[in-house]
Design an enzyme around this catalytic site. Structure first.
Site, PDB file in Angstrom:
ATOM      1  N   LEU A  24       0.852  -1.194   0.000  1.00 29.30           N
ATOM      2  CA  LEU A  24       0.000   0.000   0.000  1.00 29.30           C
ATOM      3  C   LEU A  24       0.887   1.244   0.000  1.00 29.30           C
ATOM      4  O   LEU A  24       1.680   1.450   0.923  1.00 29.30           O
ATOM      5  CB  LEU A  24      -0.918  -0.002   1.227  1.00 29.30           C
ATOM      6  CG  LEU A  24      -1.751  -1.272   1.433  1.00 29.30           C
ATOM      7  CD1 LEU A  24      -2.721  -1.082   2.594  1.00 29.30           C
ATOM      8  CD2 LEU A  24      -2.504  -1.644   0.158  1.00 29.30           C
ATOM      9  N   ALA A  25       0.742   2.034  -1.043  1.00 30.41           N
ATOM     10  CA  ALA A  25       1.631   3.189  -1.185  1.00 30.41           C
ATOM     11  C   ALA A  25       0.912   4.372  -1.809  1.00 30.41           C
ATOM     12  O   ALA A  25       1.494   5.157  -2.540  1.00 30.41           O
ATOM     13  CB  ALA A  25       2.839   2.804  -2.032  1.00 30.41           C
ATOM     14  N   ALA A  26      -0.395   4.488  -1.502  1.00 31.24           N
ATOM     15  CA  ALA A  26      -1.166   5.557  -2.144  1.00 31.24           C
ATOM     16  C   ALA A  26      -1.220   6.816  -1.299  1.00 31.24           C
ATOM     17  O   ALA A  26      -1.686   7.853  -1.757  1.00 31.24           O
ATOM     18  CB  ALA A  26      -2.577   5.065  -2.456  1.00 31.24           C
ATOM     19  N   ARG A  31       2.958  14.756   6.665  1.00 26.70           N
ATOM     20  CA  ARG A  31       3.865  15.155   7.748  1.00 26.70           C
ATOM     21  C   ARG A  31       5.323  15.245   7.313  1.00 26.70           C
ATOM     22  O   ARG A  31       6.163  15.782   8.038  1.00 26.70           O
ATOM     23  CB  ARG A  31       3.722  14.194   8.941  1.00 26.70           C
ATOM     24  CG  ARG A  31       2.599  14.632   9.869  1.00 26.70           C
ATOM     25  CD  ARG A  31       2.561  13.763  11.104  1.00 26.70           C
ATOM     26  NE  ARG A  31       1.985  12.456  10.828  1.00 26.70           N
ATOM     27  CZ  ARG A  31       2.106  11.411  11.646  1.00 26.70           C
ATOM     28  NH1 ARG A  31       2.819  11.517  12.751  1.00 26.70           N
ATOM     29  NH2 ARG A  31       1.531  10.265  11.349  1.00 26.70           N
ATOM     30  N   GLN A 100      -5.094   3.774  -6.934  1.00 29.22           N
ATOM     31  CA  GLN A 100      -6.202   4.103  -6.037  1.00 29.22           C
ATOM     32  C   GLN A 100      -6.436   5.604  -6.221  1.00 29.22           C
ATOM     33  O   GLN A 100      -5.700   6.420  -5.673  1.00 29.22           O
ATOM     34  CB  GLN A 100      -5.849   3.785  -4.578  1.00 29.22           C
ATOM     35  CG  GLN A 100      -7.038   3.995  -3.657  1.00 29.22           C
ATOM     36  CD  GLN A 100      -6.654   4.014  -2.180  1.00 29.22           C
ATOM     37  OE1 GLN A 100      -5.538   4.365  -1.815  1.00 29.22           O
ATOM     38  NE2 GLN A 100      -7.599   3.660  -1.330  1.00 29.22           N
ATOM     39  N   GLY A 167      -3.822   1.530  15.559  1.00 25.31           N
ATOM     40  CA  GLY A 167      -4.934   0.634  15.833  1.00 25.31           C
ATOM     41  C   GLY A 167      -4.531  -0.314  16.960  1.00 25.31           C
ATOM     42  O   GLY A 167      -3.412  -0.811  16.979  1.00 25.31           O
ATOM     43  N   TYR A 394      45.423  11.775 -15.821  1.00 17.05           N
ATOM     44  CA  TYR A 394      44.235  11.207 -16.456  1.00 17.05           C
ATOM     45  C   TYR A 394      44.681  10.086 -17.383  1.00 17.05           C
ATOM     46  O   TYR A 394      45.450  10.321 -18.326  1.00 17.05           O
ATOM     47  CB  TYR A 394      43.441  12.254 -17.248  1.00 17.05           C
ATOM     48  CG  TYR A 394      42.346  11.575 -18.048  1.00 17.05           C
ATOM     49  CD1 TYR A 394      41.333  10.885 -17.378  1.00 17.05           C
ATOM     50  CD2 TYR A 394      42.357  11.554 -19.437  1.00 17.05           C
ATOM     51  CE1 TYR A 394      40.352  10.196 -18.080  1.00 17.05           C
ATOM     52  CE2 TYR A 394      41.372  10.869 -20.149  1.00 17.05           C
ATOM     53  CZ  TYR A 394      40.383  10.193 -19.461  1.00 17.05           C
ATOM     54  OH  TYR A 394      39.419   9.504 -20.149  1.00 17.05           O
ATOM     55  N   TYR A 415      40.905  11.731 -26.764  1.00 15.83           N
ATOM     56  CA  TYR A 415      39.687  12.155 -27.463  1.00 15.83           C
ATOM     57  C   TYR A 415      40.023  13.267 -28.446  1.00 15.83           C
ATOM     58  O   TYR A 415      40.596  14.291 -28.055  1.00 15.83           O
ATOM     59  CB  TYR A 415      38.684  12.649 -26.414  1.00 15.83           C
ATOM     60  CG  TYR A 415      37.317  12.989 -26.945  1.00 15.83           C
ATOM     61  CD1 TYR A 415      36.656  12.135 -27.820  1.00 15.83           C
ATOM     62  CD2 TYR A 415      36.683  14.157 -26.551  1.00 15.83           C
ATOM     63  CE1 TYR A 415      35.397  12.449 -28.288  1.00 15.83           C
ATOM     64  CE2 TYR A 415      35.409  14.471 -27.013  1.00 15.83           C
ATOM     65  CZ  TYR A 415      34.771  13.614 -27.875  1.00 15.83           C
ATOM     66  OH  TYR A 415      33.513  13.924 -28.337  1.00 15.83           O
ATOM     67  N   ALA A 451      60.438  14.335 -19.083  1.00 11.98           N
ATOM     68  CA  ALA A 451      59.415  15.192 -18.478  1.00 11.98           C
ATOM     69  C   ALA A 451      59.008  16.293 -19.447  1.00 11.98           C
ATOM     70  O   ALA A 451      59.833  16.834 -20.177  1.00 11.98           O
ATOM     71  CB  ALA A 451      59.947  15.797 -17.187  1.00 11.98           C
TER      72      ALA A 451
HETATM   73  C1  UD1 Z   1      -3.354   1.744   9.616  1.00 10.34           C
HETATM   74  C2  UD1 Z   1      -4.203   0.744  10.395  1.00 10.34           C
HETATM   75  C3  UD1 Z   1      -3.824   0.818  11.871  1.00 10.34           C
HETATM   76  C4  UD1 Z   1      -2.333   0.579  12.056  1.00 10.34           C
HETATM   77  C5  UD1 Z   1      -1.542   1.541  11.177  1.00 10.34           C
HETATM   78  C6  UD1 Z   1      -0.079   1.195  11.206  1.00 10.34           C
HETATM   79  C7  UD1 Z   1      -6.308   0.710   9.198  1.00 10.34           C
HETATM   80  C8  UD1 Z   1      -7.710   1.126   9.209  1.00 10.34           C
HETATM   81  N1  UD1 Z   1      -5.589   1.091  10.240  1.00 10.34           N
HETATM   82  O1  UD1 Z   1      -3.638   3.036  10.104  1.00 10.34           O
HETATM   83  O2  UD1 Z   1      -4.550  -0.145  12.609  1.00 10.34           O
HETATM   84  O3  UD1 Z   1      -1.987   0.729  13.419  1.00 10.34           O
HETATM   85  O4  UD1 Z   1      -1.975   1.455   9.814  1.00 10.34           O
HETATM   86  O5  UD1 Z   1       0.642   2.228  10.582  1.00 10.34           O
HETATM   87  O6  UD1 Z   1      -5.866   0.038   8.301  1.00 10.34           O
HETATM   88  N2  UD1 Z   1      -3.005   3.738   2.340  1.00 10.34           N
HETATM   89  C9  UD1 Z   1      -3.399   3.721   1.030  1.00 10.34           C
HETATM   90  N3  UD1 Z   1      -4.635   4.138   0.694  1.00 10.34           N
HETATM   91  C10 UD1 Z   1      -5.529   4.553   1.629  1.00 10.34           C
HETATM   92  C11 UD1 Z   1      -5.123   4.576   2.983  1.00 10.34           C
HETATM   93  C12 UD1 Z   1      -3.859   4.139   3.303  1.00 10.34           C
HETATM   94  O7  UD1 Z   1      -2.623   3.345   0.149  1.00 10.34           O
HETATM   95  O8  UD1 Z   1      -6.648   4.902   1.234  1.00 10.34           O
HETATM   96  C13 UD1 Z   1      -1.665   3.275   2.681  1.00 10.34           C
HETATM   97  C14 UD1 Z   1      -0.768   4.358   3.203  1.00 10.34           C
HETATM   98  O9  UD1 Z   1      -0.042   4.964   2.165  1.00 10.34           O
HETATM   99  C15 UD1 Z   1       0.149   3.587   4.134  1.00 10.34           C
HETATM  100  C16 UD1 Z   1      -0.739   2.468   4.649  1.00 10.34           C
HETATM  101  O10 UD1 Z   1      -1.784   2.340   3.719  1.00 10.34           O
HETATM  102  O11 UD1 Z   1       1.235   3.019   3.455  1.00 10.34           O
HETATM  103  C17 UD1 Z   1      -1.269   2.714   6.045  1.00 10.34           C
HETATM  104  O12 UD1 Z   1      -1.996   3.932   6.026  1.00 10.34           O
HETATM  105  P1  UD1 Z   1      -1.849   5.011   7.185  1.00 10.34           P
HETATM  106  O13 UD1 Z   1      -2.717   6.154   6.880  1.00 10.34           O
HETATM  107  O14 UD1 Z   1      -0.428   5.261   7.459  1.00 10.34           O
HETATM  108  O15 UD1 Z   1      -2.360   4.223   8.434  1.00 10.34           O
HETATM  109  P2  UD1 Z   1      -3.765   4.286   9.106  1.00 10.34           P
HETATM  110  O16 UD1 Z   1      -4.835   4.007   8.099  1.00 10.34           O
HETATM  111  O17 UD1 Z   1      -3.858   5.508   9.913  1.00 10.34           O
END
Ligand code: UD1
Ligand code: CA
Length: 484
Positions: A24-26, A31, A100, A167, A394, A415, A451
């Site tokens: 997941l990297a969306a 921050r 996403q 969480g 060189y 060259y 030289a």
């Molecule tokens: C989530 C977990 C939480 C956990 C925490 C750990 C859920 C609901 N909660 O929190 O229990 O303690 O991770 O860091 O899953 N991302 C997407 N698309 C989205 C949302 C998130 O790609 O729509 C990706 C973010 O880029 C990140 C990862 O998912 O890499 C986690 O998202 P982030 O917002 O950091 O965590 P929380 O959802 O707050």
């Protein structure tokens, strides 16, 4: 990690199920206060998400689906370029990208990977692109526990002194995992729990896939929470477990520049420790960067601020002094690389001495006992045994024999503005200081060049080549000038 007791009377856990991963990297990473998307920030020489990709790849997962949103094209381009540059086409071939378009929560993010996982019936690792320090071994252990427990969903948890923001793992009186509750939806009692969800999971994909359909956004943030799958699956009578990862700091995401620095330090130390365990002295692991692909022999000493990258292989008993950067370099036993030497795609033979401030460009091959000193640049150049270029030179497209001495300030003029031309210095040649070798040119065996000579014609073996205008001394010149 805690171990799950085997369920009596069941057949052995399946270990050969197909394995895939979703990263997941969306997220944007507000921050970080950056124009660059968070997962492309670098720690230990690589974008955060690349560390996650490499860990996933090391578990054997395929495909590896990356869910991208913000700066999707930049993430994809950077990852593919990085993997290509390090010769990891096999990893790149396993990557898939899914978009996403809107950040609607972690369950929605996983759902976006469905297209790329169509027909996939095995186990799925769910990883976060901003958790770069979790090693492949931790993922493999998570998977083992998941398979041994025959769980539908296994959550990697960690215990934190300050669990704020995460969480919480909710267990019943007997310690059985029941649910994950987000901070904003938690009761005061739940908020007191120190075991948190790291956001890394192993899942039975077909079961998780079906559970995701039933997740609704009725929570404080109005998001689709992947964590709700725990309750849903347990409600279906499936198993879901949480296993504690002992090294909590490895499993946490990077959300700020401060955490980025912490993670860089942790990764650098891990790389250095691997070499230390193999008998290498690393004097200051926190300031040293060593790629996971680097090998070094026993009793080699690595000084502070050294960077060893790519397919660099270092022999035994070498010394690598401060600030050297070696990329794809082979170093023979007993060689010394002095401070601030930069070398790439080159070979340094046994007992050579290189640097300080030497620059070995691709195609440099030093055989044994060579010396390449300060402010010497080489490119596509071979030095035979015992040959030396000690100062300010060189040497490009040159083939240099055994026991050759290249004097200070020697330049191969390789060259002509259109083409590159070769220079050959045969065995035993002596090149005086400040010589220009206008290529193509050959200096024959044992010949001397005086030289200050500009060598434009081949020098026969055993000859002396010299090209200088004769010196004139004009007596009294200074005094006459001052009087004017
Ligand atoms: C989530 C977990 C939480 C956990 C925490 C750990 C859920 C609901 N909660 O929190 O229990 O303690 O991770 O860091 O899953 N991302 C997407 N698309 C989205 C949302 C998130 O790609 O729509 C990706 C973010 O880029 C990140 C990862 O998912 O890499 C986690 O998202 P982030 O917002 O950091 O965590 P929380 O959802 O707050
Ligand atoms: Ca986070």
């Amino acid at each position: 990690m805690t171990t799950t007791p085997p369920v009596p009377g069941t057949s052995p856990a399946p270990t050969d199920r197909p394995l895939a991963a979703v990263i997941l990297a969306a997220g944007e990473g507000t921050r970080m206060k950056s124009r660059r998307v968070k997962v492309l920030h670098e720690a230990a020489g690589r974008p955060l998400v690349e560390h996650v990709v490499r860990a996933a790849a090391a578990t054997g997962a395929s495909p590896i689906v990356i869910v991208v949103g913000v700066q999707a094209a930049a993430v994809q381009e950077r990852l593919l370029a990085s993997l290509a540059a390090s010769g990891d086409a096999a990893i790149a071939a396993r990557l898939r990208f899914a978009e996403q378009p809107e950040r609607r929560g972690t369950a929605d993010a996983v759902a976006r990977a469905r297209g790329e996982l169509a027909g996939f019936g095995g186990d799925l690792l769910v990883l976060c692109g901003d958790v770069p320090a979790l090693p492949a071994e931790a993922l493999s252990r998570l998977l083992e526990e998941h398979r041994a427990a025959r769980a539908a969903l296994t959550v990697l948890s960690a215990e934190l002194p300050d669990p704020g923001g995460y969480g919480r793992i909710v267990r019943d009186a007997r310690g059985t995992f029941q649910a994950i509750v987000e901070q904003r939806d938690a009761t005061p009692e739940q908020r007191a729990v120190r075991e948190i969800n790291t956001g890394t999971y192993a899942a039975d994909w077909p079961l998780l896939d079906k559970a995701i359909d039933r997740i609704t956004p009725d929570n404080a943030q109005g998001e689709y929470y992947l964590t709700d799958a725990v309750r849903l699956l347990l409600g279906d009578g499936e198993r879901s477990i949480a296993v504690v990862h002992g090294q909590a700091e490895e499993a946490l995401g990077v959300n700020s520049r401060r955490q980025l620095a912490d993670v860089h330090r942790a990764l650098a130390r891990r790389a250095a420790e691997r070499l230390m365990d193999a008998g290498v002295t690393v004097l200051d692991p926190d300031s040293t960067w060593i790629d996971a692909t680097v090998v070094a022999g026993p009793d080699t000493v690595i000084h502070p601020g050294v960077t060893l990258e790519g397919r660099t292989t270092i022999g035994a008993g070498c010394v690598i002094r401060a600030g050297a950067r070696l990329t794809d370099v082979v170093v023979g036993d007993g060689a010394t690389i002095l401070d601030y030497t930069i070398a790439a795609a080159s070979t340094i033979g046994p007992d050579c001495q290189v640097g300080p401030f030497a620059h070995l460009r691709p195609g440099t091959v030093l055989s044994d006992h060579c010396k390449v000193g300060n402010f010497v640049e080489t490119k596509k150049t071979k030095l035979g045994p015992g040959s030396k270029a000690s100062h300010l030179s060189y040497l490009g497209d040159a083939t240099i024999g055994t026991g050759v001495n290249v004097g200070a300030g020697t330049i191969t003029c390789n060259y002509d503005g259109t083409h590159k031309h070769p220079t050959v210095l045969e065995d035993g040649v002596f090149i005086g200081s400040d010589t220009q070798l206008v290529a193509p040119v050959t200096v024959g065996k044992g010949a001397y060049v005086g030289a200050g000579t500009t060598v434009t014609k081949d020098v026969p073996a055993g000859a002396l080549a010299i090209s200088r205008t004769e010196q004139r001394n004009i007596e009294g010149w200074v005094e006459r000038r001052v009087k004017k």
